[in-house]
Design a protein around this motif. Structure first.
Motif, mmCIF file in Angstrom:
data_model
loop_
_atom_site.group_PDB
_atom_site.id
_atom_site.type_symbol
_atom_site.label_atom_id
_atom_site.label_comp_id
_atom_site.label_asym_id
_atom_site.label_seq_id
_atom_site.Cartn_x
_atom_site.Cartn_y
_atom_site.Cartn_z
ATOM 1 N N VAL A 224 0.864 -1.184 0.000
ATOM 2 C CA VAL A 224 0.000 0.000 0.000
ATOM 3 C C VAL A 224 0.901 1.235 0.000
ATOM 4 C CG1 VAL A 224 -1.987 -1.078 1.110
ATOM 5 C CG2 VAL A 224 -0.190 -0.088 2.534
ATOM 6 N N PRO A 225 0.487 2.305 -0.726
ATOM 7 C CA PRO A 225 -0.689 2.375 -1.592
ATOM 8 C C PRO A 225 -0.442 1.653 -2.913
ATOM 9 C CG PRO A 225 0.545 4.410 -1.752
ATOM 10 C CD PRO A 225 1.237 3.583 -0.709
ATOM 11 N N ARG A 226 -1.515 1.216 -3.549
ATOM 12 C CA ARG A 226 -1.401 0.548 -4.839
ATOM 13 C C ARG A 226 -1.716 1.484 -5.993
ATOM 14 N NH1 ARG A 226 -5.283 -4.245 -4.424
ATOM 15 N NH2 ARG A 226 -5.045 -4.110 -6.679
ATOM 16 N N GLU A 227 -2.385 2.589 -5.712
ATOM 17 C CA GLU A 227 -2.674 3.579 -6.751
ATOM 18 C C GLU A 227 -2.090 4.913 -6.328
ATOM 19 O OE1 GLU A 227 -6.620 5.802 -8.449
ATOM 20 O OE2 GLU A 227 -6.628 3.594 -8.504
ATOM 21 N N VAL A 228 -1.192 5.463 -7.156
ATOM 22 C CA VAL A 228 -0.526 6.724 -6.821
ATOM 23 C C VAL A 228 -0.649 7.680 -8.000
ATOM 24 C CG1 VAL A 228 1.089 5.650 -5.221
ATOM 25 C CG2 VAL A 228 1.706 5.844 -7.617
ATOM 26 N N TYR A 237 5.915 3.761 0.857
ATOM 27 C CA TYR A 237 5.172 2.523 0.624
ATOM 28 C C TYR A 237 5.312 1.616 1.847
ATOM 29 C CZ TYR A 237 4.920 3.814 -4.307
ATOM 30 O OH TYR A 237 4.665 4.461 -5.489
#
Length: 447
Positions: A224-228, A237
């Protein structure tokens, strides 16, 4: 098929032969420069032409080449790892893969090794129909539509990967940990022999795997995060890992994370408690951490910073001890994949570009060089081309990548002479499989 063939084919016309006058040409020979070719397309552009009692049409094509093929792919049958290790029925961990090859002119000649693994196999069968005293091979559907007295034997020809197998791994270095999920019952190996020179070819001498008992029965992880949204910027991360151990499992005391790591701050937690790492080693593409204790069933959490410039990059992780490594499997589909929606929506292949607008290469030690810094986005394994031109478009100097991925121009041409003062053009070009992307910036030379 539509002509010219579109879609997935990147084609080039080779020859266009008019054959409209009598007597019609019945044989045609064409010689072309050697090139890499995967598909050849033919068509009769003007239909069929009658001549006497027959028809003129494309009847036979013979193709001849010289030298070694540009690419040869060798794929093994699924390998039973437990049987290979001499302990049938017991899952084995592939701790390391090694291969030996002759590729003296790398990267002109090179060898690429990939693997995949899984637990299930599907049977490859051949079905036969009885025709008099002979057998004719048919499909499975056709076989079961036949009357029983017409059904011939069913032949088992082998096995293929079944449900749940992993995708092909990234390309291996010549020595390193196994990159496919492990432990698993079966593994498959693929070798590509590649050459850019038809007169030279690589040679594979051997492929070796080291098998051992798993460090833990199973270990999964997630990032996480997986969407940046920030492209090629340092971001924090967190990688969480959950091991499941059986009695007698040796456990692990090291963690290796493959990611574009930056910075020098790493935080470690084991079973929810913050711990000091035994050691930390960082590279541009990896983070290696020593744990202060042997871990079997406790969760492990690692916090670090990384810069992601590619959409869909996977943060792979491994746990190990005493030179034995076990891959951390994603806890859910895409649990270790980083998605950059802004990059997916953009067509740019070059980002974060900074070019010195003016510099003074006069030998006083101040502002002596022009610096070009940028990030290559979406493209992996291909070096950009950076060059300086004058305003007439004449090449002044091609630049080579320096430390930390920077390009520097010292104000000299290819002969080593200082250029006259004025405005020059910096061209940056990146080639992807689909297209070419070029950016230009001006640089001023002042004395």
């Amino acid at each position: 098929m539509h002509w010219p063939p579109g879609g997935k084919y990147a084609y080039q016309p080779v020859a266009d032969v008019e054959n409209l006058e009598v007597p019609y040409q019945l044989r045609y020979n064409h010689t072309m420069e050697r090139r890499k070719v995967r598909h050849l397309f033919f068509r009769v552009a003007h239909g069929l032409y009658r001549w006497g009692r027959g028809e003129i049409k494309l009847f036979e094509v013979m193709i001849f080449g010289e030298g070694y093929p540009a690419e040869a792919v060798l794929t093994s049958q699924p390998v039973d790892l437990a049987k290979l290790a001499g302990s049938p029925g017991k899952e084995k961990l592939v701790s390391r893969l090694r291969w030996e090859a002759e590729q003296a002119l790398f990267p002109v000649t090179r060898v690429e090794v990939r693997t995949r693994s899984g637990d299930a196999l599907d049977t490859l069968k051949a079905y036969y129909k009885k025709i008099g005293g002979k057998l004719d091979e048919v499909t499975q559907e056709e076989y079961y539509r036949l009357k029983k007295f017409l059904r011939g034997p069913i032949e088992v020809r082998g096995f293929k990967p079944g449900e749940g197998w992993s995708r092909w791994s990234p390309v291996y270095p010549q020595l390193g940990p196994f990159l496919s999920p492990s432990p698993n019952k079966f593994a498959q190996f693929q070798v590509k022999l590649l050459t850019e020179d038809p007169n030279r070819a690589p040679m594979l001498r051997g492929l070796y795997v080291e098998l051992t008992n798993p460090l833990v029965r199973r270990i999964t992880g997630a990032v996480v995060p997986r969407e940046v949204r920030e492209v090629d910027r340092p971001l924090a991360y967190t990688y969480r890992m959950w091991p499941e151990a059986d009695p007698g499992d040796p456990g692990f005391d090291q963690v290796l994370i493959r990611a574009p790591v930056v910075g020098d701050t790493v935080r470690l937690e084991i079973n929810g408690r913050e711990e000091s790492p035994a050691f930390v080693e960082m590279g541009s593409d990896s983070l290696w951490i020593g744990l202060p204790m042997l871990v079997k069933g406790d969760s492990v959490l690692v916090r670090f910073k990384a810069k992601v410039a590619e959409n869909g990059i996977v943060f792979d992780a491994f746990v190990g001890t005493a030179g034995v490594w076990q891959r951390v499997d994603p806890s859910a589909p895409k649990a270790t994949l980083i998605f950059l929606p802004t990059l997916a929506e953009s067509q740019d292949l070059i980002g974060n570009l900074r070019v010195s607008s003016i510099f003074t290469p006069n030998g006083d030690g101040i502002n002596e060089e022009a610096e070009i810094v940028f990030s290559v986005l979406k493209v992996e394994g291909k070096e950009p081309e950076v060059a300086i031109y004058d305003v007439q478009g004449v090449l002044v100097q091609e630049l080579q990548k320096g430390e930390e991925g920077r390009y520097v121009w010292n104000g000299r041409d290819e002969s080593g002479d200082l250029v006259p003062p004025g405005v020059y053009l910096c061209r940056i070009r990146v080639d992807s499989d689909a297209r070419e992307y070029t950016v230009h910036r001006t640089v001023g030379v002042v004395y």
